[in-house]
Design an enzyme around this catalytic site. Structure first.
Site, PDB file in Angstrom:
ATOM      1  N   CYS A  74       0.697   9.650   6.051  1.00 43.35           N
ATOM      2  CA  CYS A  74       1.551   9.926   4.745  1.00 43.35           C
ATOM      3  C   CYS A  74       1.131   8.585   3.654  1.00 43.35           C
ATOM      4  CB  CYS A  74       2.902   9.656   5.141  1.00 43.35           C
ATOM      5  SG  CYS A  74       3.839   9.703   3.682  1.00 43.35           S
ATOM      6  N   CYS A 125      22.829   9.104  20.137  1.00 44.17           N
ATOM      7  CA  CYS A 125      21.685   8.734  19.657  1.00 44.17           C
ATOM      8  C   CYS A 125      21.662   7.283  19.260  1.00 44.17           C
ATOM      9  CB  CYS A 125      21.801   9.512  17.933  1.00 44.17           C
ATOM     10  SG  CYS A 125      23.321   9.184  17.170  1.00 44.17           S
ATOM     11  N   CYS A 182       9.356   6.782   8.354  1.00 49.39           N
ATOM     12  CA  CYS A 182       8.573   6.885   9.360  1.00 49.39           C
ATOM     13  C   CYS A 182       7.873   5.750   9.657  1.00 49.39           C
ATOM     14  CB  CYS A 182       7.620   8.031   9.525  1.00 49.39           C
ATOM     15  SG  CYS A 182       8.318   9.573   8.828  1.00 49.39           S
TER      16      CYS A 182
END
Ligand SMILES: C[S@@+](CC[C@H](N)C(=O)[O-])C[C@H]1O[C@@H](n2cnc3c(N)ncnc32)[C@H](O)[C@@H]1O
Length: 469
Positions: free
Chosen positions: A72, A427, A81
């Site tokens: 990216c 999570c 990310c």
């Protein structure tokens, strides 16, 4: 001026919590923002604590042979990310280790060797929801500042890590499938051409505030545009043109002039299309394809395809028999509840957001499921001995709380209820370990299964099966 501390020629050893990396210098741990295990770097110390330092790489002497090329253009500036420079296999090893570290450090209970982490089949375009922020204070990268180009000061994209007021303008994001980039770039272009003001996050003024895009594997799209004022003369032409340009299943807006972007307490106005989108999910080992209706305020697992594997694992660990009562705590739109309902005598789903509970009921109805019961409320007030007396004693509890984990009052009631099995989906392995420690007098950790829902980030999901001792 305080003297800068620079640590020279440090070899980064491993990945640490929160996506940082770690090295040792003279027996002191140094947490580093960025870098990769194997890099040799000079580190600028940004924070000095008694037992550890924090720092950022100042210059690189050599790069780790394990590094790969990030895909990216926004990598390293965008906080999204952070691990694109690490091979996926290595990311998975770090995530597995992160879960074990949390359990060892915070758990103080016995646990078996975990199952190997479940990898995500998709490493790009795996998210079904992204939230973009409008800002009149665009973040410029060093390269952009050094170039002789001029840049518009407005931006539509993601927050710069640690800077609530600065937004990185995003051209292409690899997290969500199209039409996410198409919609975001269209809205930005329209706003610039029509001189519609972007929000100033520091001073809290400006019209366009936030853009949420949700997609499904069934190729449905929901858009929620948040603005600060009700101005139909701006909103109507904008949304009408957007609707003509891109196929949108559910087009909505919210007038939000609060100090934050949450809109659970605000009215979502459906401008065009349906007020919801629909996702489908196959039930493993059966012909059934479930349909889930998702409204603007409802939670849905962010990686839809991996959610299917997550639920398969929950189902196989829960070992539900057809005479058993199951409670699905933090049920969202009732996805887990409806996924396992065919196996149980009855499933009771509890959830905070009333709109999600309404969706959960509809989701049972449209899938011809008649053995579920959904109730809205704050878990700590809702899940009481009185509630259990009214809704039957659970044999199995499935719990999937938000990152903060379960409220102590909820853990306390679980210790009173003494269901035979608890399947705890989380999570955040740190809060999960904390909660399990509080259950560990009565419960034994039978199995635990890390799951990767978010490639290229440090986030990891974990499923734990607890059995009553
Ligand atoms: C991680 S999501 C799980 C959703 C669901 N199990 C699924 O798989 O889609 C957590 C859910 O907990 C709900 N929630 C958060 N705080 C809560 C509370 N105090 N009481 C009840 N529900 C809560 C959120 O609205 C969200 O739907």
């Amino acid at each position: 001026m305080r003297k800068k501390i620079i640590l020279e020629r440090v070899t980064i050893e491993e990945v640490a919590a929160e996506g940082k990396t770690l090295a040792h210098v003279n027996d002191r741990v140094v947490f580093i923002k960025g870098g990769a295990p194997g890099d040799v770097v000079d580190i600028l110390v940004t924070n000095k604590r008694k037992s550890y330092f924090e720092g950022v790489p100042l210059s690189y002497h050599s790069l780790s042979p394990d590094r790969i090329e990030p895909f990216c253009a926004h990598f390293d500036t965008c906080g999204g990310c952070k691990w694109q420079h690490l091979p996926y296999k290595m990311q998975l090893e770090f995530k597995q280790k992160q879960v074990i570290d949390n359990f060892e450090r915070l758990g103080k209970f016995d646990f078996p060797t975990p199952e190997a982490i479940m990898a995500s089949a998709e490493e790009k375009f795996y998210r079904n929801k992204l939230e973009y922020t409008f800002s009149d204070s665009r973040w410029l990268t060093k390269e952009e500042i050094a170039s002789d180009k001029t840049f518009d000061k407005n931006a539509l994209g993601f927050h710069i890590p640690g800077r609530f007021d600065k937004i990185l303008d995003i051209e292409k994001c690899y997290l969500q499938p199209e039409p996410t980039n198409e919609i975001r770039n269209w809205v930005r272009q329209y706003a610039l051409e029509n001189k519609i003001s972007f929000f100033n996050l520091r001073k809290q003024f400006g019209y366009l505030r936030n853009l949420i895009i949700r997609t499904t594997t069934t190729e449905q799209t929901m858009v929620i545009l948040q603005v600060t004022e009700n101005r139909p003369e701006i909103m109507e032409p904008l949304l009408t043109e957007l609707n003509k340009s891109v196929a949108i299943t559910s087009l909505n807006y919210v007038v939000n002039n609060k100090g934050n972007d949450t809109f659970n307490d605000l009215e979502v106005i459906n401008f065009a299309g349906k007020p919801y989108i629909e996702e489908t999910m196959a039930i493993e080992g059966s012909e059934t394809l479930l349909t889930f209706r998702i409204g603007p305020k409802s939670f849905y697992q962010t990686n839809s395809k991996q959610a299917e594997h997550l639920y398969q694992k929950v189902k196989s660990l829960a070992q539900i028999k057809n005479d058993e009562i199951v409670y699905d705590l933090y049920t969202g739109t009732g996805t887990i509840a409806n996924y396992v309902a065919h196996l149980a005598k009855k499933v009771v789903g509890l959830e905070y957001v009333p709109e999600a509970i309404e969706d959960a009921k509809v989701n049972s109805e449209i899938n011809n499921i008649d053995n579920t019961d959904f109730v809205a409320g704050d878990m700590k007030d809702l899940l009481t001995e009185h509630f259990i007396a009214q809704h039957d004693q659970p044999d199995i509890i499935i719990t999937d709380p938000p990152r903060a984990g379960m409220h102590p009052a909820v853990v306390e009631i679980l210790n009173i209820v003494k269901a035979n099995r608890i399947v705890y989906v989380s999570c955040n392995p740190a809060t999960q370990a904390r909660d399990i420690a509080l259950l560990s007098e009565l419960y034994k950790v039978e199995t635990f299964q890390p799951v990767d829902m978010f490639p290229h980030t440090h986030h990891v999901e974990n499923i734990v099966l607890l059995k009553l001792k």
